[in-house]
Design an enzyme around this catalytic site. Structure first.
Site, short mmCIF file in Angstrom:
data_model
loop_
_atom_site.label_atom_id
_atom_site.label_comp_id
_atom_site.label_asym_id
_atom_site.label_seq_id
_atom_site.Cartn_x
_atom_site.Cartn_y
_atom_site.Cartn_z
N ASP A 58 -7.10 -5.62 14.33
CA ASP A 58 -7.01 -4.17 14.21
C ASP A 58 -6.69 -3.84 12.75
OD1 ASP A 58 -4.62 -1.75 15.52
OD2 ASP A 58 -6.53 -1.54 14.46
N TYR A 114 -9.77 4.76 19.99
CA TYR A 114 -9.90 3.49 19.24
C TYR A 114 -9.08 2.38 19.88
CZ TYR A 114 -9.18 0.28 15.28
OH TYR A 114 -9.08 -0.83 14.47
N GLN A 141 0.83 -1.21 0.00
CA GLN A 141 0.00 0.00 0.00
C GLN A 141 0.87 1.26 0.00
OE1 GLN A 141 -2.30 -0.76 3.61
NE2 GLN A 141 -0.44 -1.57 4.55
N1 LIG Z 1 -15.60 3.12 8.86
C1 LIG Z 1 -14.73 4.04 8.17
C2 LIG Z 1 -13.38 3.41 7.99
C3 LIG Z 1 -12.37 4.03 8.88
N2 LIG Z 1 -11.07 3.63 8.45
C4 LIG Z 1 -10.40 2.64 9.22
C5 LIG Z 1 -10.78 2.65 10.68
C6 LIG Z 1 -9.95 1.69 11.47
C7 LIG Z 1 -8.49 1.92 11.27
N3 LIG Z 1 -7.67 1.06 12.07
C8 LIG Z 1 -6.30 1.39 11.87
C9 LIG Z 1 -5.34 0.83 12.86
C10 LIG Z 1 -5.25 1.64 14.10
N4 LIG Z 1 -4.45 0.95 15.10
C11 LIG Z 1 -8.13 1.84 9.82
C12 LIG Z 1 -8.93 2.80 9.02
#
Ligand SMILES: NCCCN[C@H]1CC[C@H](NCCCN)CC1
Length: 282
Positions: A156, A62, A32
């Site tokens: 995650d 989060y 990516q």
């Molecule tokens: N529902 C919208 C998508 C939001 N993008 C994701 C949300 C979770 C995120 N975890 C990333 C890892 C964080 N430790 C990745 C992007």
């Protein structure tokens, strides 16, 4: 214009914009595009394929909810697996539990780990802990080699477009169920109720076929689309996942509490109805 705009096909017609002070890294891994920048008001920001992964200012919301909700649904979590999460934030939170003896991080993209160690030391601090080991490989494959081994498994992940696509499919959830011990608990990044009920609903139905206890919770986080992100929580035991089993004290929390744990499962009517309604007769 000196701003980063998070435009994405998973959130059409909207975009979170963050003012950029300085680009720290811009490159491409085997999987990516990778971008790291210092923002005016959110600290350092990590972006993968144009999607915000973490910012210094709000990542705790989060990471804490992805970790302490499942961890507090197990009396004594000793061995924990994180699939994805190369930034290290979830690992940092897991290490706050004194029951933990072993944490394995299974991340497919080595560059994410290196970026975090260099630019996000507040998240990557857990990598120095002797209880932590890193596997650079596909999570499902790793779990198939470690059946009945982990008390908690946390996925995650990024979104189901790109490298994380398979982490939202049935074989992956079956691999989780087999890698968990008998009272095991899992947590998966669960997308957003304002945007993705069409992803969340079938994923919950799939989990209900594999686990006796399934729940959907959410947290408030300014820099994810629509300011919210969900998590899918499953237990191999029959229990109410909205009620923490333990009152273990956990240090340095800025979001999670037992009250927040329970409140996170209380869903607005539009969401509760959509997720609980049986399929409309086709
Ligand atoms: N529902 C919208 C998508 C939001 N993008 C994701 C949300 C979770 C995120 N975890 C990333 C890892 C964080 N430790 C990745 C992007």
């Amino acid at each position: 214009d000196g701003w980063f705009h998070e435009r994405g096909q998973l959130w059409p017609g909207q975009a979170m914009s963050i003012k950029v002070e300085e680009v720290l890294f811009e490159g491409k891994s085997d999987f990516q595009d990778v971008l790291v920048f210092r923002s005016s008001t959110y600290g350092t920001v990590l972006v993968l394929d144009g999607v915000i992964q973490v910012t210094d200012r709000d990542e705790f919301s989060y990471q804490e909810m992805m970790c302490h909700v499942p961890m507090n649904l197990h009396e004594c979590p000793r061995r924990v697996l994180v699939v994805g999460g190369g930034d290290g934030g979830v690992v940092r939170e897991i290490l706050k539990h004194d029951t933990v003896e072993e944490v394995v991080l299974c991340e497919i993209d080595r560059m994410v780990i290196e970026m975090s160690k260099t630019y996000l030391p507040g998240l990557a601090c857990g990598y120095n802990d002797p209880r932590v080991s890193v596997q650079i490989m596909d999570g499902a494959e790793y779990m198939r080699q470690h059946m009945n081994y982990f008390d908690v498994i946390i996925t995650d992940s990024s979104d189901p477009i790109g490298p994380a696509e398979t982490l939202f499919q049935q074989p992956y959830f079956e691999a989780i169920a087999s890698a968990l011990t008998e009272n095991g608990v899992m947590c998966s990044q669960g997308e957003c109720m304002w945007l993705h009920l069409d992803i969340i609903k079938p994923t919950l139905r799939m989990c209900e076929k594999l686990f006796p206890s399934v729940g959907y919770a959410y947290t408030c986080i300014p820099t994810y689309p629509s300011g919210q992100i969900g998590e899918i929580i499953c237990s191999k035991r029959q229990l109410d996942v909205s009620k923490p089993l333990t009152q273990r004290t956990i240090p340095d929390l800025k979001y999670y509490s037992p009250e927040v744990h329970s409140a996170a499962f209380v869903l607005p009517e539009f969401c509760r109805r959509a997720l609980l309604e049986e399929e409309a007769p086709s």
